[in-house]
Design a protein around this motif. Structure first.
Motif, PDB file in Angstrom:
ATOM      1  N   LEU A  61     -15.940   8.054   4.584  1.00  0.00           N
ATOM      2  CA  LEU A  61     -16.431   8.848   3.459  1.00  0.00           C
ATOM      3  C   LEU A  61     -17.119   8.010   2.385  1.00  0.00           C
ATOM      4  N   VAL A  62     -16.607   6.830   2.121  1.00  0.00           N
ATOM      5  CA  VAL A  62     -17.134   6.035   1.014  1.00  0.00           C
ATOM      6  C   VAL A  62     -18.059   4.924   1.525  1.00  0.00           C
ATOM      7  N   TYR A  63     -17.503   4.009   2.290  1.00  0.00           N
ATOM      8  CA  TYR A  63     -18.260   2.816   2.679  1.00  0.00           C
ATOM      9  C   TYR A  63     -19.388   3.139   3.663  1.00  0.00           C
ATOM     10  N   SER A 116     -11.249   7.027   4.691  1.00  0.00           N
ATOM     11  CA  SER A 116     -11.801   6.525   3.426  1.00  0.00           C
ATOM     12  C   SER A 116     -13.035   5.673   3.684  1.00  0.00           C
ATOM     13  N   ASP A 117     -12.969   4.812   4.695  1.00  0.00           N
ATOM     14  CA  ASP A 117     -14.127   3.996   5.061  1.00  0.00           C
ATOM     15  C   ASP A 117     -15.326   4.873   5.405  1.00  0.00           C
ATOM     16  N   GLN A 121       0.837  -1.212   0.000  1.00  0.00           N
ATOM     17  CA  GLN A 121       0.000   0.000   0.000  1.00  0.00           C
ATOM     18  C   GLN A 121       0.869   1.258   0.000  1.00  0.00           C
ATOM     19  N   THR A 164      -8.901   3.131  -8.080  1.00  0.00           N
ATOM     20  CA  THR A 164      -8.189   2.810  -6.841  1.00  0.00           C
ATOM     21  C   THR A 164      -6.813   3.462  -6.833  1.00  0.00           C
ATOM     22  N   LEU A 192      -5.941   7.285   7.407  1.00  0.00           N
ATOM     23  CA  LEU A 192      -6.407   7.470   6.026  1.00  0.00           C
ATOM     24  C   LEU A 192      -7.392   6.368   5.635  1.00  0.00           C
ATOM     25  N   ALA A 193      -7.111   5.133   6.045  1.00  0.00           N
ATOM     26  CA  ALA A 193      -8.026   4.024   5.748  1.00  0.00           C
ATOM     27  C   ALA A 193      -9.364   4.233   6.453  1.00  0.00           C
ATOM     28  N   HIS A 213      -7.213   6.962  -5.878  1.00  0.00           N
ATOM     29  CA  HIS A 213      -7.408   7.025  -4.426  1.00  0.00           C
ATOM     30  C   HIS A 213      -6.056   6.931  -3.715  1.00  0.00           C
ATOM     31  N   SER A 214      -5.184   6.029  -4.191  1.00  0.00           N
ATOM     32  CA  SER A 214      -3.832   5.936  -3.627  1.00  0.00           C
ATOM     33  C   SER A 214      -3.093   7.257  -3.786  1.00  0.00           C
ATOM     34  N   CYS A 262      -4.348   9.682  -1.162  1.00  0.00           N
ATOM     35  CA  CYS A 262      -3.759   9.319   0.140  1.00  0.00           C
ATOM     36  C   CYS A 262      -2.275   9.681   0.166  1.00  0.00           C
TER      37      CYS A 262
END
Length: 178
Positions: free
Chosen positions: A140-142, A137-138, A59, A94, A133-134, A97-98, A101
């Motif tokens: 905001l998106v998931y 992201s979770d 990552q 993706t 950051l993970a 997205h990286s 980040c």
């Protein structure tokens, strides 16, 4: 009294907030356990002698590539992109997205995403930044997608039980936490 379709009642918002907080606490708690390759400064060695590390390094390396190389080089072998060393193998969305980040990581700890010199880079602060950051992201998106889907599927007037169970099942699913 039957509520008309509209905004969810305040109790439902409270239930959603509690589920989101529980999900974040569980996800962060899980992230505190060692990751693959953690503390392995030597890494494993490929046949050609290149040292490889774990998933954290993959990552981190993808962030290094996406912030350092033009997009047209992300998926092609170049002098700066050894595809055998954790080559970027996810779709372009993706990868972008990286890159996002990576911009945050570069602002906080530039050496963590420095092209070539950051291989195997691992500090407590860089791990913390990547974990946060993970989580962001979770959220905001998931998380927002799960909440929107549950409300669209059952409607806010259906009562908090159906919506709450749907959100809890999605946010607290062990397979999606790990």
């Amino acid at each position: 009294m039957v509520r008309e379709r509209g905004l969810p009642p305040p109790l439902l918002w409270l239930q959603i907030a509690v589920l989101v907080c529980a999900s974040v606490v569980i996800r962060y708690s899980v992230s505190l356990y060692p990751h693959s390759g953690q503390g392995n400064a030597e890494g494993r060695t490929r046949e050609d002698g290149t040292r490889m590390f774990g998933d954290y390094e993959a990552q981190r390396h993808w962030m290094e590539l996406t912030i350092s190389l033009p997009a047209h080089d992300w998926y092609h072998a170049t002098k700066d992109n050894d595809l055998l060393y954790w080559g970027l193998d996810y779709p372009p969305l993706t990868a972008f997205h990286s890159r996002l980040c990576a911009a945050v990581m570069h602002a906080l700890e530039p050496e963590s995403v420095a092209l070539h010199s950051s291989r195997g880079y691992e500090t407590a602060s860089s791990r913390l930044y990547m974990r946060l950051l993970a989580l962001a992201s979770d959220l905001l998106v998931y998380h927002s997608g799960v909440i929107a889907a549950a409300l669209a599927l059952y409607g806010p007037a259906s009562g908090s039980r159906k919506v709450g169970v749907c959100i809890a099942a999605a946010l607290l699913s062990p397979g999606l936490i790990i």
